[in-house]
Design a protein around this motif. Structure first.
Motif, short mmCIF file in Angstrom:
data_model
loop_
_atom_site.label_atom_id
_atom_site.label_comp_id
_atom_site.label_asym_id
_atom_site.label_seq_id
_atom_site.Cartn_x
_atom_site.Cartn_y
_atom_site.Cartn_z
N SER A 134 0.83 -1.20 0.00
CA SER A 134 0.00 0.00 0.00
C SER A 134 0.86 1.25 0.00
CB SER A 134 -0.94 0.00 1.21
OG SER A 134 -1.83 -1.09 1.17
N GLY A 172 -13.06 -1.68 -11.82
CA GLY A 172 -12.32 -2.94 -11.67
C GLY A 172 -11.93 -3.54 -13.01
N HIS A 205 -9.05 -1.75 -14.78
CA HIS A 205 -7.70 -2.10 -14.35
C HIS A 205 -7.21 -3.38 -15.03
CE1 HIS A 205 -8.30 0.73 -10.89
NE2 HIS A 205 -7.03 0.96 -11.16
N TYR A 217 -9.02 -10.63 -9.43
CA TYR A 217 -8.70 -9.77 -8.29
C TYR A 217 -9.00 -8.30 -8.57
CZ TYR A 217 -4.19 -10.22 -10.82
OH TYR A 217 -3.21 -10.30 -11.78
N TYR A 218 -8.92 -7.86 -9.81
CA TYR A 218 -9.33 -6.49 -10.13
C TYR A 218 -10.85 -6.34 -10.03
CZ TYR A 218 -4.62 -5.49 -11.90
OH TYR A 218 -3.27 -5.29 -12.02
N TYR A 226 -11.73 -6.40 -6.43
CA TYR A 226 -11.35 -5.08 -5.90
C TYR A 226 -12.46 -4.07 -6.13
CZ TYR A 226 -8.93 -0.53 -5.95
OH TYR A 226 -8.57 0.79 -5.76
N HIS A 275 -14.97 -2.31 -3.15
CA HIS A 275 -15.17 -0.88 -2.91
C HIS A 275 -16.64 -0.49 -3.08
CE1 HIS A 275 -11.40 1.11 -1.95
NE2 HIS A 275 -10.80 0.18 -2.67
N SER A 284 -8.01 -3.61 0.52
CA SER A 284 -8.41 -3.56 -0.90
C SER A 284 -7.18 -3.56 -1.80
CB SER A 284 -9.27 -2.32 -1.17
OG SER A 284 -8.50 -1.14 -1.28
N PHE A 285 -6.11 -2.91 -1.36
CA PHE A 285 -4.87 -2.89 -2.16
C PHE A 285 -4.20 -4.26 -2.15
CE2 PHE A 285 -4.33 1.93 -1.32
CZ PHE A 285 -5.17 2.21 -2.39
N PHE A 324 -6.01 -5.94 -4.81
CA PHE A 324 -5.60 -5.32 -6.07
C PHE A 324 -4.22 -5.80 -6.53
CE2 PHE A 324 -3.42 -1.89 -8.35
CZ PHE A 324 -4.34 -1.58 -9.34
N SER A 325 -3.33 -6.05 -5.58
CA SER A 325 -1.95 -6.41 -5.91
C SER A 325 -1.84 -7.74 -6.66
CB SER A 325 -1.11 -6.49 -4.63
OG SER A 325 -1.48 -7.62 -3.85
#
Length: 398
Positions: free
Chosen positions: A236, A326, A329, A334-335, A338, A342, A384-385, A388-389
């Motif tokens: 993050s 999402g 990205h 996972y996107y 993510y 949110h 959330s990050f 996202f990772s």
């Protein structure tokens, strides 16, 4: 031919300093050297999209021609009767190259599309924003040189911030007063210095020094462990300082050129709730999605009376908004998760804010509750990050 990614190499900054010096002198003495700015912009675009990335350069040229045809085509036909289908078709065609670039790796065994190039997302946001504002009557005419400068403004071309055409044009067409320009230069030097601290010190510490070691330890332990939590916080911090550092460079260079590109970050980790966070994090992107997707979708649902409840309309709007974000990205689970994460978080936040408003006399508000809200929001965002990772994909499914 030399090829450099913006704001990654010390040589890039040396070339920037040399190239921007005549622009600074001109603006200090009340003149904007438009021809020189065009030449410098071309040279820095060549530096980014030339050499080994010449195919991206060709794709960029083709893309700009395509978007200009759409913008001018819609400008010519927007006043015709029943022109809504023309608007819809123009928007679809405008985002089509970006959609192809995003889905190509999924459909083509991980290989990138030949029409892709660095910054295609941000150019698409600019072009679509122009088309929507032409439809709204906010933009009534478009000058060719101005729109090309807007789309290809080199300090922000690769990753934003995302400017708006009318705001950009207001700066580009005038020369700031000397005292105002000196104030801009003062801010520019501070932003560039802070960008160096963020990107080349803090992002290096978190992303290059710490993250690989923590990642290895987390994978060695397998499954959930405290090392996964450590990875979450470290990633993050790396994500923020790297991107915020880049954005500070882009804004600082813009200011030197007399263009007040909007800021992208405003202390996002002191946000008191998730809505406050999105008003502070990657602001130009979140405001773009808010203005051109969320607000228009909500207005459409209210106009067509698709749902009776305004709360339900807002919830559906947020779900759609963050799902699109999402997918933007990348087309990976996972996107997409993510984005869903949110959407759920912001709908729960709305629910809590409504409850809090109804019972404000019973719910304490002091420095402790504010600190608790910041702490909770920070951890919700950091998790959330972690999603996202893509690290969880490596940890559990690789």
């Amino acid at each position: 031919m030399l090829n450099m990614q913006p704001y990654q190499d010390p040589t890039y900054f040396v070339l920037l300093a040399i190239g921007l010096l005549p622009i600074m002198v001109g603006l200090l003495y009340g003149r904007r050297f438009r021809v020189y700015e065009t030449i410098i912009s071309f040279l820095f675009l060549l530096l980014t999209f030339g050499g080994v990335k010449w195919q991206q350069g060709v794709a960029l040229i083709g893309y700009i021609i395509f978007e200009l045809l759409l913008i001018y085509g819609y400008l010519a036909y927007r006043k015709r009767k029943n022109a809504s289908w023309i608007f819809n078709l123009t928007v679809i065609l405008s985002i089509l190259p970006l959609v192809i670039v995003k889905i190509a790796p999924v459909m083509n065994n991980g290989r990138e599309s030949i029409i892709g190039f660095l910054g295609i997302s941000y150019l698409t946001f600019k072009a679509v924003g122009m088309i929507m504002e032409i439809r709204d009557g906010i933009i009534k005419e478009v000058g060719l040189s101005e729109v090309v400068h807007f789309l290809l403004f080199f300090p922000t071309i690769s990753s934003g911030p995302i400017d708006r055409y009318r705001r950009f044009l207001g700066d580009y067409k005038k020369v700031p007063a000397r005292d105002k320009y000196l104030a801009l230069l003062d801010k520019a030097m501070w932003y560039i210095f802070l960008g160096f601290v963020y990107k080349f010190l803090l992002a290096y510490l978190f992303g290059v020094v710490m993250l690989p070691k923590i990642s290895a330890l987390a994978l060695a332990h397998g499954g959930w462990s405290w090392w996964v939590i450590a990875y979450m916080y470290t990633y993050s911090m790396d994500l923020f300082f790297d991107f915020a550092g880049y954005s500070l460079f882009a804004v600082g260079i813009s200011y030197i050129m007399g263009i007040q590109t909007p800021m992208n970050f405003n202390k996002p980790f002191i946000a008191k709730n998730i809505k406050d966070f999105w008003n502070r994090w990657h602001m130009t992107l979140s405001f773009w999605f808010r203005d051109y997707i969320y607000m228009r979708l909500v207005f459409f649902m209210m106009k067509k009376k698709l749902l009776k409840s305004r709360i339900a309309i807002a919830n559906v709007g947020y779900l759609t908004l963050f799902l699109i974000m999402g997918f933007w990205h990348g087309v990976t689970w996972y996107y997409i998760v993510y984005g869903l994460y949110h959407a759920v978080a912001i709908n729960l936040c709305d629910m809590w804010l409504r409850f809090k408003k109804r019972h404000k006399e019973k719910i304490p508000h002091n420095k402790f509750t504010e600190a608790l809200a910041i702490f909770i929001t920070f951890n919700v965002v950091c998790f959330s990050f972690l999603i996202f990772s893509g690290f969880l994909n490596t940890l559990f499914f690789a």
